[in-house]
Design a protein around this motif. Structure first.
Motif, mmCIF file in Angstrom:
data_model
loop_
_atom_site.group_PDB
_atom_site.id
_atom_site.type_symbol
_atom_site.label_atom_id
_atom_site.label_comp_id
_atom_site.label_asym_id
_atom_site.label_seq_id
_atom_site.Cartn_x
_atom_site.Cartn_y
_atom_site.Cartn_z
ATOM 1 N N GLY A 35 -8.142 65.490 1.826
ATOM 2 C CA GLY A 35 -8.281 63.913 2.066
ATOM 3 C C GLY A 35 -8.506 63.864 3.556
ATOM 4 O O GLY A 35 -8.081 64.756 4.278
ATOM 5 N N ASN A 36 -8.824 62.712 4.077
ATOM 6 C CA ASN A 36 -8.906 62.294 5.491
ATOM 7 C C ASN A 36 -7.510 61.929 6.048
ATOM 8 O O ASN A 36 -6.561 61.602 5.509
ATOM 9 N N TRP A 37 -7.573 61.238 7.322
ATOM 10 C CA TRP A 37 -6.201 61.166 7.975
ATOM 11 C C TRP A 37 -5.698 59.642 7.494
ATOM 12 O O TRP A 37 -4.741 59.439 7.339
ATOM 13 N N GLU A 38 -6.641 58.815 7.160
ATOM 14 C CA GLU A 38 -6.151 57.545 6.674
ATOM 15 C C GLU A 38 -5.306 57.585 5.405
ATOM 16 O O GLU A 38 -4.403 56.906 5.271
ATOM 17 N N SER A 39 -6.215 58.605 4.725
ATOM 18 C CA SER A 39 -5.206 58.546 3.241
ATOM 19 C C SER A 39 -4.008 59.289 3.187
ATOM 20 O O SER A 39 -3.101 59.038 2.870
ATOM 21 N N SER A 40 -3.986 60.216 4.381
ATOM 22 C CA SER A 40 -2.561 61.016 4.507
ATOM 23 C C SER A 40 -1.636 60.080 4.960
ATOM 24 O O SER A 40 -0.427 60.049 4.593
ATOM 25 N N TYR A 41 -1.748 59.036 5.990
ATOM 26 C CA TYR A 41 -0.848 58.027 6.422
ATOM 27 C C TYR A 41 -0.558 57.330 5.254
ATOM 28 O O TYR A 41 0.735 56.844 5.192
ATOM 29 N N SER A 42 -1.440 56.806 4.372
ATOM 30 C CA SER A 42 -1.042 56.233 3.292
ATOM 31 C C SER A 42 -0.203 56.833 2.362
ATOM 32 O O SER A 42 0.600 56.312 1.462
ATOM 33 N N LYS A 43 -0.319 57.989 2.091
ATOM 34 C CA LYS A 43 0.548 59.004 1.169
ATOM 35 C C LYS A 43 1.834 59.223 1.740
ATOM 36 O O LYS A 43 2.716 59.563 1.022
ATOM 37 N N LEU A 44 2.181 59.206 2.943
ATOM 38 C CA LEU A 44 3.237 59.503 3.911
ATOM 39 C C LEU A 44 4.534 59.134 3.281
ATOM 40 O O LEU A 44 5.532 59.637 2.955
ATOM 41 N N PRO A 45 4.537 57.607 3.000
ATOM 42 C CA PRO A 45 5.831 57.096 2.473
ATOM 43 C C PRO A 45 6.208 57.210 0.992
ATOM 44 O O PRO A 45 7.338 57.577 0.605
ATOM 45 N N ARG A 46 5.039 57.948 0.381
ATOM 46 C CA ARG A 46 5.209 58.358 -1.148
ATOM 47 C C ARG A 46 5.851 59.763 -1.103
ATOM 48 O O ARG A 46 6.699 59.941 -1.973
ATOM 49 N N TRP A 47 5.191 60.501 -0.221
ATOM 50 C CA TRP A 47 5.948 61.988 -0.183
ATOM 51 C C TRP A 47 7.311 61.760 0.449
ATOM 52 O O TRP A 47 8.268 62.672 -0.288
ATOM 53 N N MET A 48 7.754 60.983 1.254
ATOM 54 C CA MET A 48 9.124 60.843 1.611
ATOM 55 C C MET A 48 9.829 60.397 0.572
ATOM 56 O O MET A 48 11.130 60.862 0.203
ATOM 57 N N ALA A 49 9.385 59.443 -0.353
ATOM 58 C CA ALA A 49 10.019 58.949 -1.338
ATOM 59 C C ALA A 49 10.469 60.065 -2.511
ATOM 60 O O ALA A 49 11.362 60.139 -3.252
ATOM 61 N N ALA A 50 9.336 61.076 -2.593
ATOM 62 C CA ALA A 50 9.717 62.056 -3.527
ATOM 63 C C ALA A 50 10.501 63.006 -3.116
ATOM 64 O O ALA A 50 11.319 63.629 -3.676
ATOM 65 N N ILE A 51 10.586 63.387 -1.667
ATOM 66 C CA ILE A 51 11.787 64.234 -1.313
ATOM 67 C C ILE A 51 13.123 63.651 -1.390
ATOM 68 O O ILE A 51 14.093 64.129 -1.788
ATOM 69 N N GLN A 52 13.245 62.179 -1.108
ATOM 70 C CA GLN A 52 14.467 61.499 -1.578
ATOM 71 C C GLN A 52 14.986 61.672 -2.953
ATOM 72 O O GLN A 52 16.112 61.625 -3.360
ATOM 73 N N HIS A 53 13.745 61.658 -3.763
ATOM 74 C CA HIS A 53 14.131 61.677 -5.217
ATOM 75 C C HIS A 53 14.631 62.923 -5.661
ATOM 76 O O HIS A 53 15.612 62.965 -6.658
ATOM 77 N N PHE A 54 14.038 63.918 -5.170
ATOM 78 C CA PHE A 54 14.482 65.270 -5.575
ATOM 79 C C PHE A 54 15.529 65.984 -4.662
ATOM 80 O O PHE A 54 16.029 67.043 -5.251
#
Length: 807
Positions: free
Chosen positions: A206-225
């Motif tokens: 993916g590109n830089w813009e999509s990476s920034y869009s996925k950042l909150p969801r990656w952090m939410a996944a870390i908090q979930h597990f």
């Protein structure tokens, strides 16, 4: 929707909701509802990220001829195929016309020397692309010599290196250029290859813009597990022109700290190291890190943050959250950093809570040394500066840490039998914490089997710790030699099949029931005289510290006395036994023995047995007692007979008949010596007066001038005996001659000789009367002493002695 720092709008299909975890900031953190995690995971192409296996691009050998009616799924596939066709045939084309639903390409020499033309359109019903005009094969060959091809552009290169980038995202540009040269025989430029690499990375990850869009969801996944992980976002105010949509945010900062790191900080050193580094990529941000150290000086990360730069606001925001979520209300924390002005200003702000008594700010000596080297460009000066800081730290804390270490070593060496819990797994508070699936099959705890984890194999020797299971401890079997397995590494062995490599050890593990160790239950205390303890002391280092060895040795001797119920005086303690040795010799002197060596060995043994009936000593000290007995006898006989011969007076303890025999021997020896001297003088006179001057006479004269050895066998024996006496004994004899009290002189000489043997040993303990170390290698010899010059003990490296000891 989440915006990157440059306010580029990136649309996200999964909505987000806000949760205010920080009361001081209304837009600090965001979270994702758990029901929406499924949608988020469905968007992540995990297989593509792990390793791309699809066919993104055809091989150059598979490119065939172009013909009318040829179909392609997309416009990109059409363009790639046409470009590869021209690269393979070493020709080129230009774009005549292009639209959203058609492409028209022609030869650069179209209308002059070549009539090649290709037109492709997109079908309305099927949406695929089809070649509608391609009258003939393109036969024009590029006449210009060039190392590069114009149609081998970054898009084509990117399609061929997707597999490389997937397996190794940081693959070098030089490696890609080498592969293109091998595959197409063209030398592509560095710039074109660099663009192709980044295009391939964008396709896979993916590109830089999509990476920034996925950042909150990656952090939410870390908090979930990882429940308990802290994540906080901070956003920029919405600028003009951006829709007032609540799901749109402009990224500014993010802070996160893992739950495991937060829980580890109370067990680490009371220090926090902070530093920052810039990030590579399209958007230049800064990564801030806070870390600490454990007792072994291993670095443990605590918290991270991505901020806009090393500004005062960013550092204050980061340090405040480190204090709030990681350090807590713990005081006297050492904060280590460089001399960045923003850090200094942030630490001085009382709202960050890094002022005393909460924290103490110091500078990192590595950064100071680096600044010093930049100014003076002197590496030696830099090393000296670093050593100043190291030695200052060592000087402050060395003695305290050393004393603490000595204290723990002594405590371990002084442990008693009743202070050790031999069955810890039977304790109620321990058994309740063990999972049920570990307790259900307790027999496996006593299995002598290998433990296997991929390439790592370690053997569990349960037969060496059977006392933990309430059994008697026998002598264990010899260990299995698996040292060669410790050299195995995963580096370069990613394709190794460890199931086949360790098939033998897996088979042993599967048959663990046949390898369960068993022994009878033990009762009471494991005695020091047992076969296992004798074996154990021969194969281990019993004590850790010198002081512990001293304490343990004295304690063992006390136990030995209690076990044997020994009473009465001990030989050598305060000089005890020396006078008794002299008395035994005088009472039993029943022959014309002119020296100690002339006394038969059976008679000496009978005297020593009589000494054993009056004194006791430890078995390991037997050889030393015998050596002391021989020394006392040699000195006393030599001294007494010498005084009697000089004074010509018979001692009371020598019988008259024996004294007559000894006097006859001495008189004969004296006459023989006188005759030898007379003969020597008579032989020297003729040669001395001779004036012949011949060579033979000179040689004879030189021989006569040399000392002549006595022909008497008795004199030879006396000289041999005198030569055998060590220098220490001779010195002791001279001292004894000057003393009037016999016992006092003997004790003093023994002390001097013994101190001479142990003068190379260091003393670090208290003053005490030391029992002489044994010489034998019996299992009961807790402290063995080899002959002088070969001092080495298997249990301790040094033994404590004092020069003022008394025997």
């Amino acid at each position: 929707m989440l915006l990157n720092p440059h306010n580029v709008v990136v649309r996200v299909s999964v909505p987000i909701r806000m949760s205010h975890q920080d009361k001081e900031d209304d837009n600090v953190c965001e979270d994702v509802v758990e029901e929406e995690l499924a949608n988020f995971y469905s968007q992540v192409d995990v297989e593509r990220v792990r390793g791309f296996t699809g066919d993104f691009a055809p091989r150059s050998d598979d490119v065939g001829e172009l013909y009318e009616g040829m179909k392609f799924p997309t416009k990109a596939a059409l363009r790639r195929h046409v470009k590869l066709y021209h690269i393979k045939n070493n020709c080129t084309f230009v774009v005549a016309k292009s639209g959203s639903n058609f492409e028209d390409w022609r030869c650069p020499k179209f209308g002059k020397e070549c009539a090649w033309r290709l037109r492709a359109t997109q079908k309305v019903n099927t949406y695929h692309w089809e070649i509608t005009i391609c009258p003939e094969k393109h036969k024009c060959v590029t006449m210009t010599l060039s190392q590069d091809h114009p149609k081998l552009d970054s898009d084509v290169i990117a399609s061929f290196i997707i597999s490389m980038v997937t397996l190794e995202p940081d693959v070098s540009v030089a490696s890609i250029i080498e592969r293109m040269n091998t595959q197409f025989n063209f030398e592509v430029s560095y710039k074109k290859t660099w663009l192709a690499k980044h295009k391939a990375i964008t396709r896979v990850f993916g590109n830089w813009e999509s990476s920034y869009s996925k950042l909150p969801r990656w952090m939410a996944a870390i908090q979930h597990f990882l429940p308990g992980t802290v994540v906080q976002f901070c956003y920029k105010p919405r600028p003009r022109g951006v829709p007032s949509d609540p799901s749109i945010r402009i990224f500014q900062r993010v802070f996160w700290a893992y739950k495991s790191c937060i829980d580890a900080f109370p067990h680490l050193k009371p220090m926090v190291q902070v530093d920052g580094t810039f990030l590579y990529g399209k958007y230049t941000l800064t990564l801030l890190i806070a870390s600490s150290q454990d007792g072994n000086s291993n670095v443990v990360p605590l918290a991270f943050a991505i901020v806009e730069g090393e500004t005062l606001e960013a550092w204050a925001w980061f340090l405040k959250r480190v204090r709030l979520h990681v350090v807590g209300d713990r005081q006297n924390i050492c904060l280590i950093s460089d001399r960045h002005p923003s850090i200094l200003s942030a630490v001085s702000d009382p709202r960050t809570m890094w002022q005393p008594p909460y924290g103490h700010h110091v500078y990192c000596i590595r950064h100071l040394a680096s600044n010093l080297n930049k100014k003076y460009n002197d590496s030696n000066l830099k090393d000296l500066f670093v050593n100043i800081g190291k030695w200052t730290c060592i000087d402050v804390h060395y003695h305290q840490r050393y004393d603490t270490l000595k204290k723990y070593k002594l405590l371990l060496d002084s442990l008693k039998e009743d202070q050790i819990k031999w069955r810890p797994y039977d304790e109620d508070h321990v058994s309740q914490q063990i999972p049920h699936y570990c307790i259900d099959n307790r027999h496996i705890w006593r299995a002598n089997v290998p433990l296997i984890c991929f390439h790592i194999v370690e053997w569990q020797y349960s037969d060496r710790v059977l006392r933990q299971f309430g059994m008697d401890q026998p002598i264990p079997e010899n260990p299995v030699d698996i040292d060669f397995l410790h050299t195995l590494k995963l580096t370069g062995n990613i394709l190794a099949n460890w199931f086949i490599e360790h098939q033998f050890y897996i088979h042993v593990w599967n048959n663990w029931q046949a390898r369960v160790a068993f022994a009878p239950p033990y009762h009471g205390i494991l005695k020091r005289t047992s076969e296992y303890m004798k074996w154990y002391w021969r194969h281990t280092r019993r004590w850790i510290d010198v002081n512990g060895a001293t304490y343990g040795y004295m304690h063992d001797q006390t136990l030995l006395i209690q076990e044997r119920n020994i009473t009465g005086p001990r030989f050598g303690e305060g000089g005890a036994g020396v006078a008794e040795v002299i008395d035994i010799i005088k009472r039993n002197f029943n022959g014309p023995y002119l020296s100690w060596s002339k006394i038969p060995q059976p008679i000496k043994d009978s005297w020593f047995k009589e000494l054993k009936t009056k004194y006791w000593w430890y078995p390991e000290s037997h050889d030393w007692v015998r050596w002391s007995f021989e020394l006392c006898g040699c000195i006393e006989v030599k001294r007494s007979l010498w005084e009697a011969r000089v004074n010509e007076q018979r001692p009371e303890w020598i019988d008259k008949s024996i004294w007559k025999q000894m006097c006859k021997h001495w008189e004969a020896k004296k006459k023989s010596k006188t005759n030898n001297n007379i003969q020597l003088n008579n032989k020297k006179t003729p040669f001395a007066a001779s004036t012949s001057g011949t060579k033979d006479n000179k040689i004879k004269q030189e021989k006569l001038d040399q000392p002549i050895q006595s022909s008497s066998n008795k004199d030879k024996r006396e000289k041999e005996i005198h030569h055998r006496i060590p220098p220490e004994v001779k010195e002791a004899m001279e001292i004894i001659m000057e003393e009037q009290e016999i016992v006092k002189g003997l004790i003093e000489s023994m002390n001097q000789i013994w101190i001479q043997h142990v003068k190379n040993l260091e003393y670090v303990g208290p003053t005490f009367q030391l029992l002489p170390p044994p010489v034998n290698n019996s299992p009961e010899a807790d402290f063995r002493r080899p002959p002088p010059g070969q001092f080495r003990h298997p249990n301790v490296s040094t033994f404590a002695v004092k020069s003022n000891m008394v025997f």
